[in-house]
Write a protein that holds these residues in place. Structure first.
Motif: not given
Length: 353
Positions: A134-160
């Motif tokens: 997601m693109t960010f504005t640096g304002t409180s609107v970003d907090v609400h925009r996170l709803a439904g935002c996809s995150f690219g996640v990489t983690a060890p198997d034990e931390l998935r």
């Protein structure tokens, strides 16, 4: 040797204390989102006046301290610094003993997986790569925009499970990205989001040059429909003179751009060639139609005048993203370099970061 005591599993509260290293556009928004989920921000680091203002706005009453002090206070640490600063920051924190065993260390860079956190992992940290697309504005609107935002996640198997839980708590949707695929993943987001901003801004400039009083109002419905159609149908959504093989119209475009906006010709030709290639591959443009069109597109682009623009804290970031935004790159205090460019962004950066 670590000066700080390790965090034992039995002592870890259900809710975590959260620290942010890099009060750019991404970090404070993620910390504020985690706060809504019940976690407790306890420390943030930042360099510029804009970062200090942003932290005060999104994380009121959370003290501004050095990066090392952030790690001393927090069980979950968000490293939201520019991509190029991330490796040096992690290395410095590990070498000075700031990292505690059992501490969750999360970076938001789209480019990197968890390998960049290896120095901290050797010191006992639990590494996670969570990149909000997601693109960010640096304002409180970003907090609400996170709803439904996809995150690219990489983690060890034990931390998935832990990584997935954090993303879901922020309202996001985890998408698992292999360590080796992170650069390609990030490049794809840059093409789709960062360069889209460039194309739209350029289009608005040309419309103003053509006398359009409200280019944003004119482009809004058109771009919305084009994006929706592209997401639904891919290349089958292509329209316009290139997809039709209308070489005369494309030649007229190039001629007008050379006259009024020569700096735009190279980009127009590059995108038109790519569009023609994709239209040919997908059968939308017949080879006999393409010959004259490709002849027009083979013309050289003029040398564009170089322009420069200083970085600012204006709205929108990259990655994004994406991706990462940031603060100092040294563990004992803020390091050199700006803390505003995005990651993330993405920012998607971040991200943008």
């Amino acid at each position: 040797m670590n000066a700080n005591p390790p965090i034992e599993a039995q002592d870890r509260p259900a809710r975590l204390t959260v620290g942010v290293v890099g009060a750019g556009r991404v970090g404070p928004a993620l910390a504020a989102s985690l706060q809504l989920a019940g976690h407790r921000p306890v420390a943030v680091s930042g360099v510029s006046d804009a970062s200090v203002r942003r932290a005060a706005q999104l994380l009121p009453d959370v003290p501004l301290v050095t990066p090392a002090e952030v790690l001393a206070r927090a069980e979950l640490v968000l490293l939201t610094v520019p991509d190029d600063a991330l490796a040096g920051l992690v290395r410095g924190l590990a070498e000075t003993g700031a990292v505690r065993p059992g501490q969750l260390l999360v970076h938001t860079s789209g480019r990197y997986g968890t390998a960049v956190l290896e120095p901290a992992t050797r010191a006992g940290a639990l590494p996670l790569a969570l990149h909000p697309a997601m693109t960010f504005t640096g304002t409180s609107v970003d907090v609400h925009r996170l709803a439904g935002c996809s995150f690219g996640v990489t983690a060890p198997d034990e931390l998935r499970m832990a990584a997935e839980a954090l993303v879901i708590e922020m309202g996001g949707e985890p998408e698992w990205i292999a360590e080796s695929a992170r650069p390609l993943y990030h490049a794809a987001l840059a093409i789709g989001a960062n360069y889209l901003v460039t194309l739209v801004a350029q289009s608005m400039e040309l419309l103003r040059e053509a006398g359009v009083q409200a280019p944003d109002r004119m482009l809004g419905p058109l771009l919305g429909a084009a994006l929706d159609n592209a997401l639904r149908s891919g290349d089958a959504a292509l329209t316009g003179p290139v997809a039709r093989g209308d070489a005369g119209t494309v030649a007229a475009h190039v001629e007008e751009l050379r006259r009024h906006a020569p700096q735009s010709v190279a980009g127009y030709l590059a995108m038109a060639r790519t569009t023609a290639d994709r239209a040919l591959v997908h059968g939308l443009l017949k080879p006999e139609q393409a010959e004259d069109l490709l002849g027009v597109l083979a013309g050289p682009a003029p040398d564009a005048p170089r322009t420069s623009r200083s970085d600012s804290d204006g709205p929108g970031s990259g990655p994004t993203g994406t991706g990462s935004d940031g603060s100092g790159s040294g563990p004992g205090g803020p390091g050199p370099g700006p803390d505003e460019p995005d990651p993330n962004d993405p920012g998607p950066n971040g991200g943008d970061q």
